[in-house]
Scaffold this motif. Structure first.
Motif, mmCIF file in Angstrom:
data_model
loop_
_atom_site.group_PDB
_atom_site.id
_atom_site.type_symbol
_atom_site.label_atom_id
_atom_site.label_comp_id
_atom_site.label_asym_id
_atom_site.label_seq_id
_atom_site.Cartn_x
_atom_site.Cartn_y
_atom_site.Cartn_z
ATOM 1 N N PRO A 183 0.787 -1.152 -0.020
ATOM 2 C CA PRO A 183 -0.013 -0.030 -0.149
ATOM 3 C C PRO A 183 0.842 1.215 -0.081
ATOM 4 O O PRO A 183 0.299 2.323 -0.763
ATOM 5 C CB PRO A 183 -0.860 0.048 1.238
ATOM 6 N N ARG A 184 1.856 1.250 0.724
ATOM 7 C CA ARG A 184 2.892 2.457 0.600
ATOM 8 C C ARG A 184 3.356 2.801 -0.656
ATOM 9 O O ARG A 184 3.282 4.034 -1.049
ATOM 10 C CB ARG A 184 3.924 2.080 1.555
ATOM 11 N N MET A 185 3.711 1.854 -1.457
ATOM 12 C CA MET A 185 4.356 1.902 -2.806
ATOM 13 C C MET A 185 3.196 2.483 -3.662
ATOM 14 O O MET A 185 3.388 3.404 -4.402
ATOM 15 C CB MET A 185 4.399 0.606 -3.436
ATOM 16 N N VAL A 186 1.897 1.821 -3.413
ATOM 17 C CA VAL A 186 0.756 2.434 -4.445
ATOM 18 C C VAL A 186 0.366 3.861 -3.924
ATOM 19 O O VAL A 186 0.342 5.102 -4.651
ATOM 20 C CB VAL A 186 -0.421 1.512 -4.332
ATOM 21 N N ASN A 187 0.492 4.188 -2.670
ATOM 22 C CA ASN A 187 0.154 5.493 -2.101
ATOM 23 C C ASN A 187 1.119 6.634 -2.687
ATOM 24 O O ASN A 187 0.688 7.674 -3.247
ATOM 25 C CB ASN A 187 0.234 5.392 -0.553
ATOM 26 N N SER A 188 2.527 6.037 -2.727
ATOM 27 C CA SER A 188 3.325 6.976 -2.950
ATOM 28 C C SER A 188 3.471 7.308 -4.532
ATOM 29 O O SER A 188 4.057 8.221 -5.128
ATOM 30 C CB SER A 188 4.821 6.638 -2.645
ATOM 31 N N ASN A 189 2.732 6.333 -5.477
ATOM 32 C CA ASN A 189 2.919 6.721 -6.806
ATOM 33 C C ASN A 189 1.287 7.161 -7.138
ATOM 34 O O ASN A 189 0.834 6.707 -8.335
ATOM 35 C CB ASN A 189 3.100 5.321 -7.466
ATOM 36 N N GLY A 190 0.569 7.699 -6.318
ATOM 37 C CA GLY A 190 -0.583 8.437 -6.863
ATOM 38 C C GLY A 190 -1.782 7.548 -6.775
ATOM 39 O O GLY A 190 -2.925 8.120 -7.104
#
Length: 269
Positions: free
Chosen positions: A30-37
């Motif tokens: 989720p952190r990855m997705v969150n940081s990619n918009g």
């Protein structure tokens, strides 16, 4: 992932439970997705060994209050939320006193599986779907982590098959070697059949062990991620025979690029 909506449903999640492969990747993805918009929602069970005061959990009254029927019993659904401060990520907790008040996750003090783990998994799957319906939030991808969450693909595709909110959602299943020893309750198949799901749909659960639980989850998912190096050959064979897109194991350092590409090219194509 800009603007894409991804629902993460996990058995375990740091910082609320100790770090292992499932709980760490359930945080990192989720952190990855969150940081990619991307837009995200995370759901996990509210086990009794989660410190509510330290993590500032609070009940969401507007989402709580409904009963879920589990094996002909009414079980009240309680929804709590908390935020992971440094990531500004909100986490929804599925709670019920009967299933999740005990001060442990999956096993008792002697390491024995709780006899109602099968019912807890059914309650969790239904609780997630009913809460997302109340939020009226239609995810592009539903990413499932950990065996306590593994009934979600089955319930979405069978029990909630006519729910328009999820009509276009793609289900991604992360498969880990972190399972459990032994079997869940022998009556598990009957409890699922009570919900109108046919025996043909859940054949492997006549022996409800970890591998068979994940085989059923594979059958009703759209894409698979091998999230551990040590996934059993038996499970790998079932996954390969499913002819679904598979992302082979990658290290945590490679995960952001690999997961993002997999979402874009194999899941959302």
């Amino acid at each position: 992932m800009n603007g894409k909506k991804i629902l993460f449903v996990s058995s375990e999640l740091v910082p609320y439970l100790p770090e292992n492969q499932v709980s760490l990747m359930s945080y990192e993805a989720p952190r990855m997705v969150n940081s990619n918009g991307g837009q995200i929602r995370i759901f996990m069970p509210r086990y009794g060994n989660i410190n509510e005061r330290r993590h500032q959990l609070h009940e969401v009254i507007r989402l709580s209050g409904m009963n879920l029927v589990i094996n002909d019993m009414d079980m009240p659904l309680i929804i709590k939320v908390a935020s992971i401060p440094k990531e500004r990520i909100q986490v929804y907790f599925i709670d019920n006193d009967e299933y999740f008040k005990r001060k442990a996750t999956f096993t008792d003090a002697d390491g024995n599986l709780f006899p109602d783990n099968d019912e807890r998994a059914i309650f969790f799957a239904k609780g997630v779907v009913e809460t997302v319906k109340k939020l009226n939030w239609s995810p592009d991808i539903i990413h499932v982590h950990g065996w306590m969450a593994s009934l979600l693909p089955l319930y979405l595709r069978k029990y909630y098959a006519d729910e328009p909110l999820f009509a276009d959602s793609k289900i991604v299943l992360s498969v880990y070697e972190n399972g459990f020893e032994g079997e869940l309750d022998k009556e598990m198949m009957d409890k699922i059949k009570f919900d109108g799901i046919s025996e043909d749909s859940i054949g492997p659960l006549s022996q409800p062990d970890y591998n068979n639980l994940l085989k059923v989850a594979t059958d009703y998912s759209d894409a698979i991620i091998l999230a551990s190096e040590g996934v059993s050959d038996d499970l790998k064979t079932h996954i390969n025979n499913s002819s679904k897109p598979v992302l082979p194991y990658v290290s945590l350092q490679e995960a952001e690029e690999a997961y993002t590409n997999f979402y874009k090219t194999e899941v959302l194509k």
